[in-house]
Design a protein around this motif. Structure first.
Motif, short mmCIF file in Angstrom:
data_model
loop_
_atom_site.label_atom_id
_atom_site.label_comp_id
_atom_site.label_asym_id
_atom_site.label_seq_id
_atom_site.Cartn_x
_atom_site.Cartn_y
_atom_site.Cartn_z
N ALA A 50 0.81 -1.16 -0.06
CA ALA A 50 0.04 -0.07 0.04
C ALA A 50 0.84 1.20 -0.10
O ALA A 50 0.57 2.17 -0.89
CB ALA A 50 -1.03 0.01 1.38
N ALA A 51 1.90 1.21 1.07
CA ALA A 51 2.69 2.57 1.01
C ALA A 51 4.12 2.66 0.51
O ALA A 51 4.57 1.40 0.19
CB ALA A 51 3.03 2.76 2.60
N SER B 95 10.98 6.55 0.82
CA SER B 95 10.58 8.12 0.41
C SER B 95 10.28 8.22 -1.11
O SER B 95 10.51 9.10 -1.53
CB SER B 95 11.88 8.92 0.73
OG SER B 95 11.99 9.13 2.25
N SER B 96 9.90 7.02 -1.55
CA SER B 96 9.44 7.05 -3.08
C SER B 96 10.66 7.12 -3.84
O SER B 96 10.73 7.66 -5.12
CB SER B 96 8.31 7.92 -3.42
OG SER B 96 7.35 7.88 -2.65
N ALA B 97 11.94 6.86 -3.50
CA ALA B 97 13.24 6.88 -4.39
C ALA B 97 13.18 5.89 -5.40
O ALA B 97 12.38 4.86 -5.50
CB ALA B 97 14.39 6.78 -3.46
N ARG C 284 2.54 -6.91 4.38
CA ARG C 284 2.37 -6.48 2.93
C ARG C 284 2.92 -5.32 2.61
O ARG C 284 2.52 -4.22 2.06
CB ARG C 284 1.06 -6.52 2.39
CG ARG C 284 0.15 -7.94 2.21
CD ARG C 284 -1.09 -7.78 1.90
NE ARG C 284 -1.40 -9.11 1.60
CZ ARG C 284 -1.59 -9.80 0.49
NH1 ARG C 284 -1.22 -9.07 -0.76
NH2 ARG C 284 -2.26 -11.03 0.09
N ALA C 285 4.03 -5.26 3.36
CA ALA C 285 4.97 -3.92 3.10
C ALA C 285 6.65 -4.21 3.04
O ALA C 285 6.89 -5.34 3.44
CB ALA C 285 4.91 -3.08 4.45
N ASN D 269 9.92 4.02 -8.49
CA ASN D 269 9.62 5.16 -7.49
C ASN D 269 9.11 4.74 -6.04
O ASN D 269 8.04 5.08 -5.76
CB ASN D 269 8.79 6.22 -8.25
CG ASN D 269 9.11 7.13 -9.28
OD1 ASN D 269 10.42 6.75 -9.57
ND2 ASN D 269 8.65 7.90 -9.87
N GLY D 270 9.74 3.84 -5.60
CA GLY D 270 9.24 3.31 -4.15
C GLY D 270 8.12 2.26 -4.33
O GLY D 270 7.68 1.95 -3.16
#
Length: 536
Positions: free
Chosen positions: A55-56, A60-62, A95-96, A395-396
């Motif tokens: 989900a997340a 940091s979306s690198a 799930r991360a 992107n993460g």
């Protein structure tokens, strides 16, 4: 087929084909296959959609720079993703992706299994992960390599700064045992940027520079006893991430094929006899590969060929290449090649390999910075008893591609489009005659709940007509628990008719859905009919 009264019917039954930019306008060919595959022979099948594994966003979306599905002895499995500074492991309970605090250099890594450990190397760090989940720096002064593979029980690595023309073997099943005197010089690497890839093909280790490809074999008894020969002194690989091996059984023998990207485009190595052979696969998409948009097939950014990624998608029998369209800064498009057509081409039984593309304009991007395969279950969780699927990082986020039963991309409609040109009646001797085409008939699966659109394009766009085909037409279903006297025919092929009036000499047919068809949809042929004006 031309009848006495001038009625002309142009039939298309050869749907098993691919995009072909290297043929004249008078030859029937696809100029575009978008979000369709040809796995079901003699049919075009709509792609399945994509979904996130988590989900997340992580890190940091690198940028996601690498990924791997690690399997250990005893059945332990972990899916790993690498971004610009750390390693992340997928937690099946939450799930991360969990950070592992490895403080990595911002560099594209290579990951592979060796001696029941996962190795990670990026030109600065050389790390290993045990089955217990412990990450450590590899001891024994290993080379600061960028990529590697396994051959003859040893890890082989290359890409060391200042020694780019060398590759180094480890000890037998020991990543901590390195003797630099065993380094092998690749003469063809001199005068180039150095080695770009180490891969496996059947019994061989393949060594590549930007402009050469070589096969090596090492004796299991003597680490200095290498046999080698040149496969090509002109063609090599741009990057190790664009290499993927595929095996096929034929009779009592196993045949090996490898697909990679070079500065001239995509290539294949075929090991079907005594030595591997090199074949170029780029001719059908040559204009795009050279950086030119052609008949709606996008142009590629040739300056980013060093960032191409690749993976083999088992369920559709395709090799996927993540590439960059012109005008963009990262991979946002997948080009695929049908493996069976490429094998037929290698065997001299096909004229060219079949290509198509996967993207989604509704997303505004398409994940393909990193492509790798992993075993997952029906919900997308990593599972040692699951099916191999292609995962894509960007992107993460890590996505699962081609999810069974899913017909949207991360919540966005998934549109398909096929354009096939070359309908001019040449086989009936009326190529130069004006035709007035009235109807389209398409054989498609009658899944209901959507519309198929057919454009007939005359003479390069001089005249165009559109027919809308209702997928509910003639569909009979039951209500409640009774059949209602009807016949259930959803999912069966049915001929659907649409009408238009288009005049011209030569026509192209465009079939598309604008994303409204949500189901297992196939098209296995079509025909257009009308009249030859001078034959009435």
């Amino acid at each position: 087929m031309l009848e006495r009264d001038g009625l002309l019917t142009l039939v298309e039954e050869n749907t098993y084909d691919g995009v072909r930019q290297s043929a004249s306008e008078g030859i029937r060919r696809y100029s575009l296959l978008r979000n369709l595959n040809v796995f079901n022979r003699e049919a075009l099948t709509k792609e399945h959609g994509i979904r996130r594994l988590h989900a997340a966003d992580f890190g940091s979306s690198a940028d996601v720079l690498g990924g791997y599905d690690a399997h250990y002895q005893g059945g332990t499995q972990v899916v790993v993703a690498v971004n610009t500074g750390d390693v992340f492991e997928y937690n099946t309970s939450t799930r991360a992706f969990d950070a592992k605090s490895q403080s990595l250099a911002n560099a594209r890594p290579d990951l592979f299994m060796f001696a029941n450990k996962l190795l990670l190397l990026n030109g600065t760090q050389f790390r290993s992960r045990t089955s217990a989940g412990t990450w450590t720096a590899v001891s024994g002064s290993p080379p600061a390599a960028k990529f590697g593979t396994v051959h003859a029980g040893r890890a082989l690595v290359a890409g060391v700064s200042g020694s780019e023309h060398l590759f180094y073997p480890s000890g037998v099943r020991d990543e901590t045992d390195w003797d630099t005197s065993l380094a092998v010089i690749v003469d063809s690497a001199e005068g180039t940027s150095g080695l770009t890839n180490l891969g496996r093909l059947g019994p061989y280790m393949i060594v590549q520079t930007p402009s050469s490809t070589h096969a090596y074999q090492l004796s299991t008894d003597n680490p200095r006893d290498w046999d080698n020969f040149d496969i090509s002194t002109q063609v090599g690989a741009t990057v190790h991430t664009a290499w993927v091996e595929v095996e096929r059984a034929k009779g009592n023998e196993m045949r090996s094929y490898a697909f990679f990207w070079g500065y001239g485009g995509p290539y294949m190595l075929a090991h079907t006899g005594s030595k591997p052979a090199l074949l170029g696969l780029m001719d059908p998409i040559m204009r795009s590969v050279r950086g030119t948009e052609y008949q709606d097939f996008p142009a590629l950014d040739v300056s980013r060929y060093g960032s191409v990624s690749a993976a083999y998608e088992e369920e559709t029998g395709r090799v996927l290449f993540g590439v960059t369209k012109q005008g963009d800064a990262e991979n946002n498009l997948i080009l695929w090649v049908d493996v069976e057509s490429a094998v037929a081409f290698a065997d001299g039984q096909g004229e060219y390999p079949f290509w198509g593309l996967r993207d989604n304009v509704n997303l505004g991007y398409f994940p393909s910075d990193v492509l790798f395969t992993a075993q997952v279950d029906s919900t997308g969780l990593p599972s040692a008893t699951g099916q191999r699927r292609v995962l894509a990082g960007r992107n993460g986020v890590v996505f699962e591609l081609h999810v069974p039963g899913l017909y949207e991309d991360h919540g966005e409609p998934l549109p398909f489009e096929a354009v096939r040109a070359g309908y001019d009646g040449a086989e009936d001797g009326v190529r130069s005659f004006i035709k007035s085409m009235r109807h389209a008939r398409v054989r498609a699966t009658q899944i209901g709940g959507g519309e198929l659109y057919v454009d007939l394009i005359a003479d390069g766009g001089q005249n165009t007509g559109t027919a809308t085909l209702d997928l509910d037409a003639g569909l009979t279903t039951w209500g409640g628990s009774t059949w209602g006297g009807g016949r259930w025919n959803a999912g069966e092929f049915r001929t659907i008719r649409g009408d238009f009036g288009v005049n011209g000499e030569r026509f192209a047919v465009r079939l598309y859905d604008e994303g409204n068809i949500e189901g297992e949809f196939q098209i296995d042929g079509w025909e257009i009919d009308g009249y030859v004006e001078d034959r009435r």
